[in-house]
Design a protein around this motif. Structure first.
Motif, mmCIF file in Angstrom:
data_model
loop_
_atom_site.group_PDB
_atom_site.id
_atom_site.type_symbol
_atom_site.label_atom_id
_atom_site.label_comp_id
_atom_site.label_asym_id
_atom_site.label_seq_id
_atom_site.Cartn_x
_atom_site.Cartn_y
_atom_site.Cartn_z
ATOM 1 N N THR A 435 0.361 5.439 14.067
ATOM 2 C CA THR A 435 -0.030 4.834 12.785
ATOM 3 C C THR A 435 0.962 5.219 11.690
ATOM 4 O O THR A 435 1.339 4.386 10.848
ATOM 5 C CB THR A 435 -1.439 5.356 12.381
ATOM 6 O OG1 THR A 435 -2.333 5.110 13.463
ATOM 7 C CG2 THR A 435 -1.950 4.708 11.129
ATOM 8 N N LEU A 439 3.185 2.805 9.327
ATOM 9 C CA LEU A 439 3.120 2.851 7.856
ATOM 10 C C LEU A 439 4.506 3.042 7.237
ATOM 11 O O LEU A 439 4.777 2.557 6.136
ATOM 12 C CB LEU A 439 2.158 3.947 7.392
ATOM 13 C CG LEU A 439 0.670 3.618 7.617
ATOM 14 C CD1 LEU A 439 -0.211 4.838 7.336
ATOM 15 C CD2 LEU A 439 0.226 2.439 6.739
ATOM 16 N N ARG A 443 6.096 0.458 4.540
ATOM 17 C CA ARG A 443 6.708 0.840 3.255
ATOM 18 C C ARG A 443 7.969 -0.008 3.014
ATOM 19 O O ARG A 443 8.194 -0.527 1.925
ATOM 20 C CB ARG A 443 7.046 2.327 3.368
ATOM 21 C CG ARG A 443 7.393 3.022 2.108
ATOM 22 C CD ARG A 443 7.614 4.494 2.421
ATOM 23 N NE ARG A 443 8.420 5.076 1.384
ATOM 24 C CZ ARG A 443 8.013 6.056 0.572
ATOM 25 N NH1 ARG A 443 6.827 6.599 0.739
ATOM 26 N NH2 ARG A 443 8.808 6.525 -0.359
ATOM 27 N N ALA A 498 -1.089 -7.762 2.440
ATOM 28 C CA ALA A 498 -1.136 -6.311 2.214
ATOM 29 C C ALA A 498 -0.582 -5.987 0.831
ATOM 30 O O ALA A 498 -1.136 -5.164 0.088
ATOM 31 C CB ALA A 498 -0.345 -5.585 3.300
ATOM 32 N N ILE A 502 -2.605 -4.284 -2.371
ATOM 33 C CA ILE A 502 -2.174 -3.104 -3.148
ATOM 34 C C ILE A 502 -2.202 -3.453 -4.638
ATOM 35 O O ILE A 502 -2.749 -2.715 -5.465
ATOM 36 C CB ILE A 502 -0.752 -2.640 -2.722
ATOM 37 C CG1 ILE A 502 -0.755 -2.169 -1.268
ATOM 38 C CG2 ILE A 502 -0.248 -1.524 -3.642
ATOM 39 C CD1 ILE A 502 0.610 -1.783 -0.720
ATOM 40 N N GLU A 513 -0.673 5.254 -4.963
ATOM 41 C CA GLU A 513 -0.921 5.970 -3.696
ATOM 42 C C GLU A 513 -2.320 5.671 -3.159
ATOM 43 O O GLU A 513 -2.504 5.480 -1.961
ATOM 44 C CB GLU A 513 -0.753 7.481 -3.878
ATOM 45 C CG GLU A 513 0.669 7.937 -4.171
ATOM 46 C CD GLU A 513 1.091 7.720 -5.635
ATOM 47 O OE1 GLU A 513 0.246 7.267 -6.455
ATOM 48 O OE2 GLU A 513 2.271 7.981 -5.950
ATOM 49 N N TRP A 516 -2.396 2.177 -1.945
ATOM 50 C CA TRP A 516 -1.729 2.140 -0.639
ATOM 51 C C TRP A 516 -2.727 2.517 0.464
ATOM 52 O O TRP A 516 -2.861 1.826 1.468
ATOM 53 C CB TRP A 516 -0.545 3.117 -0.652
ATOM 54 C CG TRP A 516 0.146 3.271 0.667
ATOM 55 C CD1 TRP A 516 -0.152 4.156 1.651
ATOM 56 C CD2 TRP A 516 1.252 2.496 1.154
ATOM 57 N NE1 TRP A 516 0.690 3.993 2.721
ATOM 58 C CE2 TRP A 516 1.564 2.980 2.441
ATOM 59 C CE3 TRP A 516 2.007 1.435 0.625
ATOM 60 C CZ2 TRP A 516 2.600 2.445 3.216
ATOM 61 C CZ3 TRP A 516 3.038 0.915 1.394
ATOM 62 C CH2 TRP A 516 3.317 1.409 2.678
ATOM 63 N N ASN A 517 -3.438 3.599 0.232
ATOM 64 C CA ASN A 517 -4.405 4.063 1.236
ATOM 65 C C ASN A 517 -5.488 2.999 1.450
ATOM 66 O O ASN A 517 -5.877 2.703 2.591
ATOM 67 C CB ASN A 517 -5.010 5.397 0.797
ATOM 68 C CG ASN A 517 -5.793 6.064 1.919
ATOM 69 O OD1 ASN A 517 -5.509 5.850 3.101
ATOM 70 N ND2 ASN A 517 -6.787 6.852 1.575
ATOM 71 N N SER A 520 -4.257 0.282 3.634
ATOM 72 C CA SER A 520 -3.445 0.716 4.780
ATOM 73 C C SER A 520 -3.829 0.081 6.120
ATOM 74 O O SER A 520 -2.980 -0.021 7.005
ATOM 75 C CB SER A 520 -3.406 2.248 4.881
ATOM 76 O OG SER A 520 -4.709 2.748 5.002
ATOM 77 N N LEU A 523 -1.851 -2.855 5.998
ATOM 78 C CA LEU A 523 -0.422 -2.502 6.116
ATOM 79 C C LEU A 523 -0.016 -2.308 7.572
ATOM 80 O O LEU A 523 1.038 -2.768 8.009
ATOM 81 C CB LEU A 523 -0.130 -1.227 5.305
ATOM 82 C CG LEU A 523 -0.081 -1.430 3.793
ATOM 83 C CD1 LEU A 523 -0.199 -0.105 3.057
ATOM 84 C CD2 LEU A 523 1.208 -2.144 3.391
ATOM 85 N N ILE A 524 -0.877 -1.619 8.346
ATOM 86 C CA ILE A 524 -0.468 -1.417 9.755
ATOM 87 C C ILE A 524 -0.531 -2.737 10.527
ATOM 88 O O ILE A 524 0.272 -2.973 11.424
ATOM 89 C CB ILE A 524 -1.249 -0.291 10.484
ATOM 90 C CG1 ILE A 524 -2.735 -0.554 10.520
ATOM 91 C CG2 ILE A 524 -0.930 1.082 9.950
ATOM 92 C CD1 ILE A 524 -3.467 0.340 11.530
#
Ligand SMILES: CCCCCCCC/C=C\C/C=C/C(=O)SCCNC(=O)CCNC(=O)[C@H](O)C(C)(C)COP(=O)(O)OP(=O)(O)OC[C@H]1O[C@@H](n2cnc3c(N)ncnc32)[C@H](O)[C@@H]1OP(=O)(O)O
Ligand SMILES: Cc1cc2nc3c(=O)[nH]c(=O)nc-3n(C[C@H](O)[C@H](O)[C@H](O)COP(=O)(O)OP(=O)(O)OC[C@H]3O[C@@H](n4cnc5c(N)ncnc54)[C@H](O)[C@@H]3O)c2cc1C
Length: 666
Positions: A435, A439, A443, A498, A502, A513, A516-517, A520, A523-524
């Motif tokens: 994971t 990530l 980014r 994604a 954000i 941050e 982002w979490n 996530s 994101l993955i």
């Protein structure tokens, strides 16, 4: 003289059906006839080394015996290798790596020496440091490993706790492990094998922290092998797999090393304690990038091993009747079996092809860095992260699928599938957790998306984002090229989603941050979709490129395989394609039929295709997958090696069972 056994009749027939030249494909997969010849020559030398034959199968040895046997055999292997390399320049180091599987059933305790210790000296050492350490390391006068992960931190390497404090008076670094969580934990060979290691530690000069850096450290006496004063080292104990890898722990207590032992190709510490920054602090992570690239090739090989075992077994195994009164069929004739197995063959090809171009990209970046150019480093980092993550994960799934395809016998240790699964699944975690690496790529993708929105020129692997923004979704066609575009649309769509997620959280007042979490999971998913698009695009391109230089019969089979891979993933991700591309329900229905047609086209070549991987019986070490197909005889022969079969009545009968049964009778 070794007994020559008859080849199983089903396998003989399968090989007669094959429509292409197996040898031609072997040469292609190896990278040329010369490379194949070299590999076979080396494997043949090993085959004839009597001391490498195990009298008792490894699984019956104790933890300690197994390790000692692995060290014994690895030393012999290394000597054979040295003799071989003295006579010639080796064409392919991966040939040597591959032959290692014929010697050590599990993972070699020396693996990290060649896999990371030597490459780190090359990648992180100055020319002077290389001159000092490399000859000794290459000759194995010193044996090393790569000690980065600690009990408390593996992923977040900026949080490592081992300290290296510079003492300008003595021009030394003092290494310390302040807490139990600072102990190094996991490095292969560290337990009881190596006498040196690359230690990654936080550098302190005059009380100021300068981040993590690599240090070369001798940890054991070269004569007695005892840990040096100030070193606490040992083995971490049994794991899910990796039984002979000898993973270890390591702690330091005021352990001093000379200044020259900090690998200083990037950052430097001068005699007076002045810190000189490197071109890019992330170059310290260089060995990991190299290993991640190599894992794509390892995944191709592990998938090929499992496919070879399961396809040959499926050709030999007969079970159930398709029609009453007819003989039991070869299980390979069940379409569901073909569905489990042929994707395994195609996946191995997809990863081999991917490794070919990824490795070239890696070499180009290394060459550029030598000229102080680092433009392509971020793209390589992003590619190596997601392709390592996806290839190791897919390989794990495929190996397990091959085990299931072998029914009960796949669960036998003698099938070798459990061991293959053990090291395949480990790769999902080591060298950057799955994971976490997805990530890292995400980014990069977020930045790429931002650049695309700003109309900037993007790196080739993400250039599809610009195309996607510019054009309307193209009309769907069920051709490989358009399907690959479809995968790119899925990736672009998920990247956009994604990114927007954000932004939405940021607009709602979250820190970037936290946003982002919160995004996530998306994101993955974006990163996975990007990986799949890259894998399919690269595999298709490489196949088109090679098809023009191989015989028409082979080109046809390679084309079937790449189509199978692309159609398989279209059907697996149909939901995403329906959301993000112009594919319609009717197109999917047509592709389902296409998939079945492809399975039928590949069916006569299945055994030929796995034979072309050219994995010798010594390397496969499988009762189910040997070239001659003597599955049942081998299963029985291996069972007879069980120590429990060496005596008619086991002593536990007299000690426990007999009194127990007697009591039960009363
Ligand atoms: C019979 C044989 C069978 C085969 C057996 C094989 C046996 C082999 C067995 C085992 C070997 C295993 C060895 C190991 O596992 S060694 C330990 C490996 N450890 C890891 O991989 C740790 C993973 N963590 C990291 O890499 C990093 O902590 C990180 C990348 C997750 C985060 O690093 P951090 O410094 O915190 O960076 P940021 O996330 O803040 O990003 C900053 C910036 O840096 C860029 N970047 C990160 N990494 C790299 C890199 N490697 N190269 C170039 N650039 C990098 C990142 O992209 C950010 O860029 P920005 O967005 O532009 O700011
Ligand atoms: C077989 C094997 C061999 C190894 N060999 C070596 C070796 O030779 N040398 C060496 O130095 N190391 C070695 N390692 C260690 C390996 O590199 C680490 O285990 C790996 O990098 C994962 O780190 P971790 O164990 O700290 O996992 P953690 O980071 O603790 O992961 C636990 C969970 O937390 C999640 N997580 C962590 N951070 C984040 C984040 N930022 N965002 C989202 N989720 C997150 C992960 O996804 C995972 O699900 C080896 C490991 C194994 C299993």
């Amino acid at each position: 003289m070794a007994t020559v056994h008859k080849i199983n009749e089903d396998l003989v027939k399968e090989r007669q059906k094959c429509t292409f030249n197996v040898q031609e494909l072997t040469y292609l997969l190896d990278g040329g006839e010369e490379v194949t010849k070299e590999r076979r020559e080396f494997e043949n030398i090993l085959r004839n080394v009597k001391e490498l034959q195990d009298e008792v199968p490894e699984v019956y040895l104790s933890h300690k015996e197994r390790y000692e046997n692995a060290v014994r055999k690895t030393c012999i292997l290394q000597n054979v290798r040295n003799d071989f390399e003295k006579k010639r320049e080796v064409l392919s180091p991966r040939n040597i790596f591959r032959a290692g599987y014929a010697v050590i059933k599990d993972v070699s305790p020396f693996f990290l020496h060649n896999g990371m210790f030597v490459p780190t000296i090359i990648g992180q050492g100055t020319p002077e440091q290389q001159a000092e350490w490399l000859p000794k390391a290459k000759a194995m006068a010193i044996i090393g490993t790569y000690a980065q992960t600690e009990l408390g931190h593996g992923t977040f390497i900026r949080g490592l706790e081992t300290t290296a404090t510079y003492d300008a008076k003595t021009e030394e670094f003092i290494l310390n492990s302040p807490k139990v969580t600072s102990y190094k934990w996991w490095p292969g060979g560290l337990g009881t094998t190596v006498n040196h290691c690359i230690t990654v530690a936080q550098l302190y000069i005059n009380g100021k922290k300068y981040g993590i850096h690599p240090f070369i450290v001798q940890i054991r006496d070269l004569e007695t092998h005892k840990p040096l004063p100030g070193i606490k080292v040992g083995e971490i104990g049994p794991k899910m797999g990796f039984a002979t890898a000898n993973n270890g722990f390591l702690g330091f207590q005021n352990f001093r090393i000379p200044r020259k032992n900090m690998l200083m190709k990037n950052a430097q510490v001068l005699k007076d304690g002045t810190f000189v920054k490197g071109m890019n602090e992330k170059l310290t992570y260089g060995t990991m990038v190299m290993v991640r690239v190599n894992i794509v090739s390892d995944s191709a090989f592990h998938t090929a091993m499992a496919a070879t075992i399961a396809v040959r077994y499926a050709a030999v195994r007969h079970q159930s009747q398709l029609k009453a009164k007819e003989p039991e069929v070869q299980i390979i004739d069940y379409l569901t079996q073909q569905h489990k197995l042929f994707i395994a063959i195609a996946t191995s090809h997809a990863f081999s092809n991917t490794y070919t171009w990824l490795y070239q990209a890696y070499l180009k970046v290394v060459e550029d860095l030598g000229k102080q150019k680092q433009d392509h480093l971020p793209e390589l980092h992003a590619l190596s992260c997601c392709l390592k993550a996806t290839s190791s994960r897919d390989a794990g799934v495929i190996v397990e699928q091959c085990r299931l395809a072998c029914g009960g016998h796949g669960y036998m240790a003698s099938s070798n599938l459990p061991i293959i699964y053990g090291y395949t699944t480990a790769a999902i975690t080591y060298e950057g957790e799955h994971t976490v690496l997805l990530l890292q790529t995400a980014r990069y993708l977020m930045k790429a998306w931002m650049s695309a929105l700003e109309g900037k020129v993007l790196a080739p692997s993400v250039a599809y984002l610009v195309d996607w923004l510019k054009s309307d979704k193209q009309r769907w066609q069920n051709t490989p090229e358009v399907i690959v575009k479809g995968f790119q649309h899925v990736a672009a769509g998920k990247i956009k989603d994604a990114f927007d997620a954000i932004q939405k959280h940021v607009k709602a007042g979250k820190d970037y941050e936290d946003a982002w979490n919160l995004a996530s999971v998306q994101l993955i998913k974006a990163s996975e979709a990007h990986s799949r698009a890259i894998l399919c695009d690269g595999y298709l391109r490489e196949t088109v490129r090679t098809s023009s230089s191989v015989s028409p019969s082979l080109a046809k089979v390679l084309n079937h395989l790449v189509q199978l891979y692309i159609v398989y993933w279209t059907l697996e991700t149909a939901g995403d394609l329906l959301v993000y591309s112009n594919i319609g329900k009717d197109d999917i229905a047509v592709l389902k039929e296409k998939y079945e047609e492809l399975l039928a086209l590949i069916r006569p070549n299945a055994v030929g295709l796995v034979d072309a991987f050219d994995i010798s019986d010594e390397i496969l070490q499988s009762t189910l997958g040997s070239y001659d197909g003597r599955v049942y005889e081998r299963l029985m022969e291996e069972a007879m090696k069980s120590p429990l079969n060496k005596e008619p009545v086991n002593q536990s009968f007299h000690k426990y069972l007999k009194p127990f049964i007697k009591k039960a009778k009363l």
